[in-house]
Design an enzyme around this catalytic site. Structure first.
Site, short mmCIF file in Angstrom:
data_model
loop_
_atom_site.label_atom_id
_atom_site.label_comp_id
_atom_site.label_asym_id
_atom_site.label_seq_id
_atom_site.Cartn_x
_atom_site.Cartn_y
_atom_site.Cartn_z
N HIS A 262 -60.35 17.37 23.16
CA HIS A 262 -59.37 16.28 23.10
C HIS A 262 -58.19 16.53 24.03
O HIS A 262 -57.15 15.89 23.91
CB HIS A 262 -58.87 16.09 21.66
CG HIS A 262 -59.91 15.47 20.79
ND1 HIS A 262 -59.82 15.48 19.41
CD2 HIS A 262 -61.08 14.83 21.07
CE1 HIS A 262 -60.87 14.85 18.91
NE2 HIS A 262 -61.66 14.46 19.89
N GLY B 161 -61.77 23.48 9.34
CA GLY B 161 -60.49 22.76 9.29
C GLY B 161 -60.52 21.39 9.91
O GLY B 161 -59.56 20.99 10.57
#
Ligand code: APR
Length: 234
Positions: free
Chosen positions: A107, A174
């Protein structure tokens, strides 16, 4: 034969470094509208608001440090003989600072800027603004955060899918498993016959897809998982 390992991390692995997540009750998207701050349309409408949002996150990252989970993944990679790829959805540099080498920040990266005009990508740790000029083409107001916004194509997807096609162990750490294409990686790994593990604070939307799951804070769960894995193969 050594395993081919693919690790996917999300905001939860950096939460204990003081960097907020997105979808927890106090997460970024509970306070801010991602359409305005993390989309090309939002940037076009109000670039000042977008620069302010990422400038605040960039300043916060300057004060953050990697913790035991980031370090455990770097140690695991160093000790592992087979393929080891760490794909992170996070734009922080905590995996890099912890020593991870074979790393794909799919990202983008908060400590990089990209010129909208000439596409030059460069290291940048200061604030950005509409007055910023590109160091290569000198265009004013060209630089934007080198971050993949909603509706944009994540980085290095071919390399990620190639690793998933041959992986024997996939570990998601996570991440809420709500944003594609990352949320679909567990299915690609399963199709390749990999053993799939979720390490997270609590079950999420795709937890049912994993062969194995251990819940708890990353700073405890990840070092313990890595230590157990390495001992079992010593
Ligand atoms: N230890 C482990 N997991 C944690 C911890 C912790 N200390 N704290 C929170 N988590 C978990 C939450 O339970 C949740 O499952 O981390 C996950 C965070 O989920 P999100 O906030 O949705 O973050 P992420 O999955 O990385 O989001 C994916 O969405 O907004 C986009 O581009 C952004 O990369 C981001 C993507």
């Amino acid at each position: 034969m050594a395993e081919n390992i693919v690790i996917l991390t999300g905001a939860g692995i950096s939460a204990e470094s003081g960097l907020g997540t997105f979808r927890d009750k106090d997460g970024a998207w509970a306070k801010f509208d991602w359409r305005k701050l993390a989309s090309p349309e939002g940037y076009g409408e109000d670039p000042i608001a977008v620069h302010d949002f990422y400038n605040a996150r960039r300043r916060g990252l300057l004060k953050a440090e990697p913790h035991g989970a980031h370090q455990a993944l770097a140690q695991w990679e160093a000790a592992h003989e087979g393929e080891f790829l760490l794909v992170t959805q996070n734009i922080d540099d905590l995996h890099l600072r912890a020593g991870s080498k074979n790393l794909i920040p799919m990202h983008g990266e908060l400590f990089k800027a990209r010129c909208s005009a000439c596409h030059h990508v460069y290291d940048w740790r200061e604030d950005l603004s509409i007055e910023s000029t590109c160091p290569r083409c000198q265009i004013r107001s060209g630089p934007r955060p080198h971050v993949v916004w909603f509706g944009e194509m994540p980085l290095e997807m071919e390399r990620i899918y190639r690793a998933l096609e041959s992986c024997t162990l996939f570990v998601a750490i996570g991440t809420s498993g709500t944003v594609y294409p990352a949320a679909g990686f567990v299915q690609d790994a399963k199709a390749a016959g990999a053993h799939t593990v979720e390490l997270c604070l609590e079950p999420g939307e795709i937890s049912v897809l994993f062969d194995e799951a251990i819940y708890g804070p990353a700073s405890e769960v990840v070092p313990h998982f890595v230590e157990t894995y390495l001992k079992s193969r010593a």
